[in-house]
Design an enzyme around this catalytic site. Structure first.
Site, PDB file in Angstrom:
ATOM      1  N   GLN A  21       0.898  -1.155   0.000  1.00  0.00           N
ATOM      2  CA  GLN A  21       0.000   0.000   0.000  1.00  0.00           C
ATOM      3  C   GLN A  21       0.932   1.198   0.000  1.00  0.00           C
ATOM      4  O   GLN A  21       1.786   1.311   0.867  1.00  0.00           O
ATOM      5  CB  GLN A  21      -0.861  -0.031   1.275  1.00  0.00           C
ATOM      6  CG  GLN A  21      -2.099   0.801   1.227  1.00  0.00           C
ATOM      7  CD  GLN A  21      -3.226   0.133   0.461  1.00  0.00           C
ATOM      8  OE1 GLN A  21      -3.248   0.199  -0.761  1.00  0.00           O
ATOM      9  NE2 GLN A  21      -4.161  -0.495   1.136  1.00  0.00           N
ATOM     10  N   SER A  22       0.788   2.072  -0.973  1.00  0.00           N
ATOM     11  CA  SER A  22       1.809   3.093  -1.195  1.00  0.00           C
ATOM     12  C   SER A  22       2.085   3.988  -0.007  1.00  0.00           C
ATOM     13  O   SER A  22       3.207   4.168   0.405  1.00  0.00           O
ATOM     14  CB  SER A  22       1.414   3.968  -2.373  1.00  0.00           C
ATOM     15  OG  SER A  22       1.808   3.346  -3.539  1.00  0.00           O
ATOM     16  N   THR A  23       1.041   4.583   0.531  1.00  0.00           N
ATOM     17  CA  THR A  23       1.292   5.586   1.555  1.00  0.00           C
ATOM     18  C   THR A  23       0.536   5.235   2.813  1.00  0.00           C
ATOM     19  O   THR A  23      -0.395   4.438   2.800  1.00  0.00           O
ATOM     20  CB  THR A  23       0.832   6.978   1.094  1.00  0.00           C
ATOM     21  OG1 THR A  23      -0.564   6.895   0.880  1.00  0.00           O
ATOM     22  CG2 THR A  23       1.518   7.414  -0.169  1.00  0.00           C
ATOM     23  N   GLN A  34      -3.053   5.833   2.514  1.00  0.00           N
ATOM     24  CA  GLN A  34      -3.797   4.726   1.895  1.00  0.00           C
ATOM     25  C   GLN A  34      -4.058   3.626   2.905  1.00  0.00           C
ATOM     26  O   GLN A  34      -5.144   3.059   2.959  1.00  0.00           O
ATOM     27  CB  GLN A  34      -3.000   4.163   0.715  1.00  0.00           C
ATOM     28  CG  GLN A  34      -3.065   5.049  -0.517  1.00  0.00           C
ATOM     29  CD  GLN A  34      -2.326   4.434  -1.678  1.00  0.00           C
ATOM     30  OE1 GLN A  34      -1.877   3.305  -1.613  1.00  0.00           O
ATOM     31  NE2 GLN A  34      -2.195   5.195  -2.750  1.00  0.00           N
TER      32      GLN A  34
END
Ligand SMILES: [Zn+2]
Length: 698
Positions: free
Chosen positions: A22-24, A27
């Site tokens: 999950q990128s950030t 998120q």
């Protein structure tokens, strides 16, 4: 599932890895659904025939961007385990997004092909040794890359278009807020706006960011929190130097809308990792600059002036800022001999010297000189005060008005703090009075809160009191006008600080140079004005430190007149006869007279009478060494009279003839020995033969 038949018992015998990404953190926090779905992939693995004990989840990369594998420990672990051949299948929500960089995914696909590892996502099972699957995966990866590009492009273009209209909303610096219509306005909270305005006025007064920090000592500065638990809230904390620079450099405070003030740059470090950093963009390259976009704290011109001032303070580029200390020309004085800057060297007891800095580096020239700061400063200040005109006095008056304004603002900030504390206390009181008495727990908490608020209020009131008390009362404008008319008095007034004088000096004088001067008792000073003209003045140097008060001039005059012919003892008697005393009030003694001779360079009378010569003269006349003459005197061949510590030889033609005879008799055989015979050496080769012969004086 699509292609389920590709899973063999060989695959099932090895581990199934579920890779979560999950990128950030946003998120992870907000797209909980996606995270849940990703964790559910472990169940998918079990349903595809893996034993629950053989399914592993790698979730170390949650919250890390997938742009490169460098910082993603999870992806690296995945790769190494695939390489070891211990993985039967890698399961992800969308395989083409396992890695956001194409290179990373291509590497994974290649390794999976070599080790016979399956890649599984919601679309189906990929066996990379199958050309068809390999091609599909490659296509998907390329597509996702293209999709990212197109999406980013559209977003950026829309963003830039909005920015060009000045409509792109960006987080505002503290002191500016969006109103209900979305327009940028000055923060209606007077305490906040006063603090921001004070940063600019303090900078105008102090001239440096550190000066602003000092002015805010003991006072707090607001900061708006972005993101995190405190998002949007106002936090009060100490004002740091970095924050001051941020405020001063932010064009939003000048009412300008700017887009593209910073740019992110990527670089590859020594370990091959890609690092991203943010850099400031020069003003000329800002993508969008709309002046007068919203109300500001300063005008655009003032913003530019602040920028120039900060650049001038940038000591790394050679600028020297106004410092504490009494030396007036500190920072703008240069050595006229070597061209280097001079530094004020404080020696305690209020004494200081300007000294050439080249001395430290061993580059000092013989003509480099130092000078007492007071001597040079007084001369420069006299020139400066002479140069001040009524127009400049008017300017000074305007500055005085500004000081008055600042004076008010300083206590205004404390007043606002009291107002806020009072409001908070009132609110706490209301909350406490509204709670039902039966609700004791709540009442107790609210009471404690009310008490805390009251304590804060008391503190704020105390601060206001001391702020008002600490400020000296300001004179009215007429008094200032009267004082300004008498500039020298204002200049020397105890209320005028060394800093004020320096700043006034620097507004008119660009630099001061201590020029080379042959006469050591004088100093030649060059002054370059900002207006472009230059002046030169010569002043008397002060005598070296540690010397008592100067000798009264009539006595010095007498010594100057009689000194070359009269001895020191004689002068002492004459001075006593006139009743003269030294500067310290004592009668003159030989030492005092010697000192006056030294200061005024008065020669001592020669003890040699008119028909006499000194040993040196005799040697010069005869063309021999002084050693020979001394030898003759010591051995009684030459008559001499002792006066003090000098020998006087009565010099007649006969004397000279006798000496020449002696030289001739010795044969002049060894001129080398004659020349080098030192004083009082008994050995004198030229005269050795005569040693035995008795000889009277000639
Ligand atoms: Zn020098």
């Amino acid at each position: 599932m699509n292609g389920e038949h590709k899973i063999t018992s060989g695959h099932r015998a090895r581990t199934a890895l579920v890779y979560l990404r999950q990128s950030t953190l946003v998120q992870v926090r907000e797209h909980t659904e996606s995270t849940m779905r990703q964790y559910a992939l472990a169940d998918v693995a079990v349903s595809l025939g893996w034993a629950p004990g053989d399914v592993e989840v790698i979730d170390r990369d949650l919250g890390l961007s997938g742009t490169s594998a460098a910082h993603r420990a999870g992806f690296r672990e995945l790769m190494s385990r695939v390489c070891l051949g211990e993985v039967g299948a890698v399961i992800g929500l969308e395989v083409s997004r396992l890695a956001r960089s194409n290179a990373d995914l291509a590497r994974l696909a290649e390794m999976a092909r070599l080790t016979g590892t399956l890649l599984i996502d919601s679309d189906g099972v990929y066996d990379l040794s199958d050309f068809n699957d390999w091609l599909v995966l490659g296509l998907k990866s390329t597509m996702s890359q293209a999709e990212l590009h197109v999406m980013a492009g559209r977003l950026q273009a829309a963003k830039l278009a909005a920015a060009e209209r000045g409509d792109l909303r960006a987080p505002l610096p503290v002191g500016l807020v969006y109103d209900d219509e979305g327009e940028v306005v000055i923060d209606p909270d007077a305490e906040v706006s006063a603090a921001v305005a004070d940063v600019f006025s303090c900078f105008a007064a102090a001239g440096s960011a550190y000066g602003v920090v000092a002015a805010f000592a003991g006072r707090k500065f607001p900061q708006r929190a972005y993101g995190g638990a405190w998002a949007g809230q106002l936090r009060w904390g100490p004002l740091t130097h970095h924050r001051v620079l941020q405020v001063l450099k932010n064009p939003a405070y000048a009412g300008a809308y700017v887009h593209g003030r910073h740019v992110t740059r990527k670089r590859v470090d020594a370990d091959g990792n890609v690092r991203t950093s943010t850099a400031e963009v020069p003003r000329a390259e800002w993508k969008v600059l709309i002046k007068d976009h919203h109300p500001g704290y300063v005008t655009w011109d003032e913003y530019l002036a602040v920028e120039a001032r900060l650049a001038a303070n940038w000591t790394a580029s050679g600028a020297r800022t106004v410092r504490e200390g009494s030396a007036l020309c500190q920072g703008i004085i240069y050595c006229g001999s070597c061209g280097g800057p001079m530094a004020a060297n404080y020696q305690g007891g209020g004494r200081a010297n300007y000294e050439c800095r080249s001395r430290r580096d061993g580059k000092k020239k013989d003509s480099c000189r130092g000078i007492a700061t007071t001597a040079l400063d007084d001369a420069v200040a006299r020139v400066l005060l002479d140069a001040l005109t009524p127009e400049q006095v008017a300017l000074a008056l305007a500055a005085a008005d500004q000081v008055a304004g600042q004076h008010q603002r300083a206590s205004r900030a404390a007043e606002l703090a009291v107002e806020r504390a009072r409001y908070d206390a009132d609110r706490a009181e209301r909350a406490f009075s509204q709670v039902e008495p039966e609700n004791r727990l709540v009442a107790r908490t609210l009471e404690a809160r009310w008490e805390a608020r009251l304590a804060t209020l008391a503190e704020a009131e105390q601060a206001l009191e001391s702020a008002t008390a600490a400020l000296p009362p300001l004179p009215d404008r007429d008094t200032i006008a009267r004082t300004a008319a008498d500039l020298p008095a204002l200049w020397h007034a105890p209320t005028t600080t060394a800093r004020d004088r320096k700043r006034l000096l620097r507004t008119l004088i660009a630099d001061v140079t201590l020029m080379p001067e042959a006469d050591r008792a004088k100093a030649r000073i060059g002054i370059r004005w900002h207006a472009g003209t230059a002046d030169q003045l010569i002043i008397d140097r002060p005598r070296p430190s540690g010397i008592p008060a100067p000798t009264p001039s009539p006595a010095a005059e007498l010594i100057r007149r009689l000194g070359p012919s009269a001895g020191n003892a004689e002068l002492v008697a004459v001075l006593a006869g006139h009743g003269y005393v030294t500067g310290a009030g004592r009668p003159f003694d030989v030492k005092a007279v010697q000192w006056v001779r030294h200061v005024y360079k008065i020669p001592v009378p020669t003890p040699v009478a008119a028909d006499e010569v000194s040993v040196k003269d005799a040697a010069a006349r005869l063309g021999c060494s002084t050693g020979v003459v001394y030898y003759w005197i010591e051995t009684g061949q030459l008559e001499a009279r002792r006066s003090g510590n000098r020998l006087c030889i009565r010099w007649t033609p006969e004397t000279e003839a006798g000496c020449r005879d002696r030289i001739a008799a010795s044969g002049h055989l060894n001129p080398e020995a004659r020349r080098t015979g030192p004083r009082k050496t008994p050995r004198c080769p030229a005269e050795q033969p005569r040693m035995s012969a008795p000889s009277g004086s000639i």
